[in-house]
Write a protein that holds these residues in place. Structure first.
Motif, PDB file in Angstrom:
ATOM      1  N   VAL A 154       4.142   8.133  -0.150  1.00 17.00           N
ATOM      2  CA  VAL A 154       4.744   7.535   1.040  1.00 17.00           C
ATOM      3  C   VAL A 154       4.298   6.070   1.149  1.00 17.00           C
ATOM      4  N   PRO A 155       5.221   5.117   1.123  1.00 23.52           N
ATOM      5  CA  PRO A 155       4.840   3.716   1.382  1.00 23.52           C
ATOM      6  C   PRO A 155       4.286   3.601   2.803  1.00 23.52           C
ATOM      7  N   LEU A 156       3.247   2.816   2.971  1.00 25.36           N
ATOM      8  CA  LEU A 156       2.634   2.636   4.289  1.00 25.36           C
ATOM      9  C   LEU A 156       3.318   1.473   5.004  1.00 25.36           C
ATOM     10  N   GLY A 157       4.558   1.722   5.398  1.00 26.61           N
ATOM     11  CA  GLY A 157       5.334   0.703   6.098  1.00 26.61           C
ATOM     12  C   GLY A 157       5.426  -0.570   5.290  1.00 26.61           C
ATOM     13  N   LEU A 200       0.838  -1.187   0.000  1.00 31.85           N
ATOM     14  CA  LEU A 200       0.000   0.000   0.000  1.00 31.85           C
ATOM     15  C   LEU A 200       0.876   1.241   0.000  1.00 31.85           C
ATOM     16  N   VAL A 201       0.495   2.216  -0.827  1.00 32.05           N
ATOM     17  CA  VAL A 201       1.244   3.466  -0.951  1.00 32.05           C
ATOM     18  C   VAL A 201       0.267   4.633  -0.821  1.00 32.05           C
ATOM     19  N   PHE A 202       0.584   5.567   0.059  1.00 33.91           N
ATOM     20  CA  PHE A 202      -0.237   6.768   0.207  1.00 33.91           C
ATOM     21  C   PHE A 202       0.186   7.780  -0.847  1.00 33.91           C
ATOM     22  N   VAL A 223      -3.538   4.454  -1.881  1.00 32.52           N
ATOM     23  CA  VAL A 223      -4.455   4.957  -0.860  1.00 32.52           C
ATOM     24  C   VAL A 223      -4.544   6.468  -1.043  1.00 32.52           C
ATOM     25  N   VAL A 224      -5.748   6.990  -1.266  1.00 31.67           N
ATOM     26  CA  VAL A 224      -5.917   8.407  -1.583  1.00 31.67           C
ATOM     27  C   VAL A 224      -6.972   9.036  -0.688  1.00 31.67           C
ATOM     28  N   LEU A 225      -6.900  10.347  -0.582  1.00 32.92           N
ATOM     29  CA  LEU A 225      -7.857  11.123   0.190  1.00 32.92           C
ATOM     30  C   LEU A 225      -8.987  11.594  -0.707  1.00 32.92           C
ATOM     31  N   VAL A 226     -10.172  11.748  -0.142  1.00 29.45           N
ATOM     32  CA  VAL A 226     -11.309  12.249  -0.888  1.00 29.45           C
ATOM     33  C   VAL A 226     -11.254  13.771  -0.938  1.00 29.45           C
ATOM     34  N   ASN A 227     -11.890  14.360  -1.968  1.00 31.67           N
ATOM     35  CA  ASN A 227     -11.971  15.802  -2.144  1.00 31.67           C
ATOM     36  C   ASN A 227     -10.635  16.352  -2.658  1.00 31.67           C
TER      37      ASN A 227
END
Length: 559
Positions: free
Chosen positions: A282-285, A138-140, A166-170
């Motif tokens: 950013v990689p999520l760990g 998973l990557v942010f 992984v993304v944010l809405v809006n």
């Protein structure tokens, strides 16, 4: 009764007088005026249990189409669909889960089983019979936006092959103190979930998960769950395998916060960092997502319903009234055991408006320009019926004057104002203001620009093709209680009933407000249909240049 296009000279003179007068003052509405009883009857029928929530490609659609055809015919419209019929076929591909969904997250030595519908909502529109993902990283990637014209690139050439974004809405501006590259709190198209899915696919991601937060999404998790667990639809695409990621969906905010923490990150800090143009993925760990579910896919044909009132003087120029007829069908039971998402306000009220406008226009003098009355399918699946019509128009879009789309009129009585969705940068907003003032009311710009409603209604499909278009909805300034009361009712609806079974008709509705709003919609359409006016996109509109390409065809059409 439909008048012949070959009108008698006296009637032509009457139409010409009306044509030249335009609609600078409020005009009497023919057919006895807008009828609250008719509006209520249409909504109560369409939102009844018998219509099963009006989902596309279900028995509920068949009942809906039959009802709309019957009502258009009874009003005196001409069929304007395929092959002289009342409908336009809209072929779609439908995908739905076929059995259980298995999902698990592994991170920092912990194995977490995830529940579809509770922790996340998963889907696919790729042409596959099964989704099998094993230990995908998973990557942010912030807000998942690539907008060169705004100097913005969340991806920074990161390789997303085999990874879940992984993304944010809006948009990045939604929670910033000052407006930045994305127009402040007013959502751009980049803030819409549809864009984020499409962009992740263009970036080569294996999958994409949007973090749900109620305020920036403008609806709660119950809406995500209700929509996400329903079958998903798409138009037929030769490039579906690359146009869509293998996996797409949403995750609960609580899951995201926990995920970031276990990856050694703070969710709120990461979100603030994503609000700057220099953000880097950013990689999520060492987080890994595994998913396994089967998919049932089939081709279905759903339908737009189309009726016409041919213009007396300019039949080749068209004003369109539209509303979507579909809702979400049958789903999970609510606390009272009701499984039918009745779709009364959203959007039986809009369809009832189109039916009532068809009746009153057909009862009066034939307008100079043609009126097309359009009930669209699959809006709730991504504006698919409108997109299909715009791609396969039954009237030329170059000489389509305007699209007046109707959504979610209020059942809560009179308001001082009427509103449109989003900031459209189109002269139709000024015209709506004018007709409102002529009847002692006023126009209110969208009070909730951060919800991105401009991109969430069927008029957007026509706007992208250059046609001046707006969606008209109820105002908030109630005669009884003012803006505070109107806002409270609106917020309660979106919190409790939006896309839920409780969006249902009741005899206790106060339809005086709907009658007043539909009257303004009559005035607006009559003014356009009986004038030589061509609405315009204003400076700053992304659709102005598209419309300009067809200017010559409109000049040539003038008498």
């Amino acid at each position: 009764m439909i008048w012949s296009v070959a009108l008698k000279p006296a009637l032509l003179l009457a139409v010409a007088i009306q044509f030249s007068a335009s609609a600078h003052a409020a005009q009497a509405v023919p057919g006895g005026g807008i009828s609250a009883a008719n509006l209520s009857r249409h909504v109560s029928t369409l939102a009844s249990d018998a219509f099963e929530g009006r989902a596309p490609a279900t028995p509920g659609e068949d009942r809906t189409i039959a009802y709309l055809q019957q009502q258009f015919a009874a009003s005196g419209l001409e069929p304007a669909g395929d092959n002289g019929g009342w409908t336009q076929a809209v072929p779609l591909l439908r995908a739905q889960m076929d059995g259980p969904v298995n999902a698990a997250l592994d991170i920092a030595g912990q194995h977490q089983v995830l529940v579809n519908g509770t922790d996340l909502v998963l889907q696919t529109l790729q042409p596959v019979s099964q989704v099998e993902i094993e230990q995908a990283p998973l990557v942010f990637v912030g807000y998942g936006i690539d907008a060169p014209e705004r100097g913005w690139d969340d991806f920074k050439q990161v390789d997303l092959k085999g990874r879940i974004a992984v993304v944010l809405v809006n948009d990045p501006d939604f929670e910033t103190a000052q407006p930045g590259s994305f127009d402040g709190r007013a959502v751009t198209y980049y803030g819409r979930w549809t864009y984020k899915y499409e962009e992740a696919a263009r970036q080569g991601a294996l999958g994409v998960l949007i973090v749900h937060e109620t305020a920036p999404a403008a609806y709660g998790w119950a809406t995500v769950k209700s929509s996400g667990l329903s079958p998903v639809f798409d138009i037929e695409r030769a490039d579906a395998a690359t146009y869509h990621t293998l996996l797409r969906g949403w995750m609960q905010r609580d899951l995201a916060v926990s995920l970031f923490k276990r990856a050694g990150l703070d969710f709120e800090t990461a979100k603030r960092q994503a609000q700057a143009a220099d953000f880097k993925p950013v990689p999520l760990g060492d987080a890994r997502l595994s998913v396994d579910f089967k998919v049932k896919r089939d081709r279905v044909v759903t339908r737009n319903v189309v009726g016409r009132l041919t213009g007396a003087l300019k039949p080749g120029e068209t004003v369109i009234y539209s509303a979507h007829w579909d809702a979400f069908g049958i789903g999970e039971p609510d606390a009272g055991g009701d499984r039918i998402r009745h779709g009364a306000i959203d959007n039986a009220t809009g369809v009832a408006t189109v039916l009532e406008l068809a009746r009153v226009f057909a009862a009066g003098p034939r307008p100079a320009r043609t009126l097309l009355f359009l009930a669209l399918t699959a809006e709730e699946k991504g504006l698919l019926g409108a997109n299909y019509f715009a791609a396969h128009p039954l009237v030329p879009l170059d000489t389509t004057v305007a699209v007046l789309n109707i959504e979610m009129l209020s059942p809560d009585g009179l308001t001082h104002d009427i509103a449109s969705w989003g900031k459209g940068k189109v002269s139709l907003e000024t015209e709506l203001q004018r007709v409102a003032q002529a009847r002692g009311r006023r126009y209110s710009p969208d009070p909730n620009l951060e919800a991105g409603f401009f991109y969430r209604a069927d008029h957007f499909a026509f706007a992208r093709a250059g046609v001046p278009a707006i969606t008209v909805g109820a105002g908030l300034d109630r005669v009884e209680g003012g803006v505070a009361a109107g806002r409270k009712l609106r917020e309660a609806y979106f919190a409790r009933c939006y896309h839920q079974p409780c969006d249902a008709w009741t005899a206790q509705w106060d339809l005086r407000g709907q009658v007043a709003d539909v009257t303004l919609l009559y005035d607006l359409g009559a003014g356009l249909a009986n004038s030589g006016q061509w609405p315009q996109w204003q400076e700053g509109s992304e659709f102005k240049a598209i419309r300009a390409e067809s200017d010559k065809s409109r000049v040539a059409s003038k008498p």
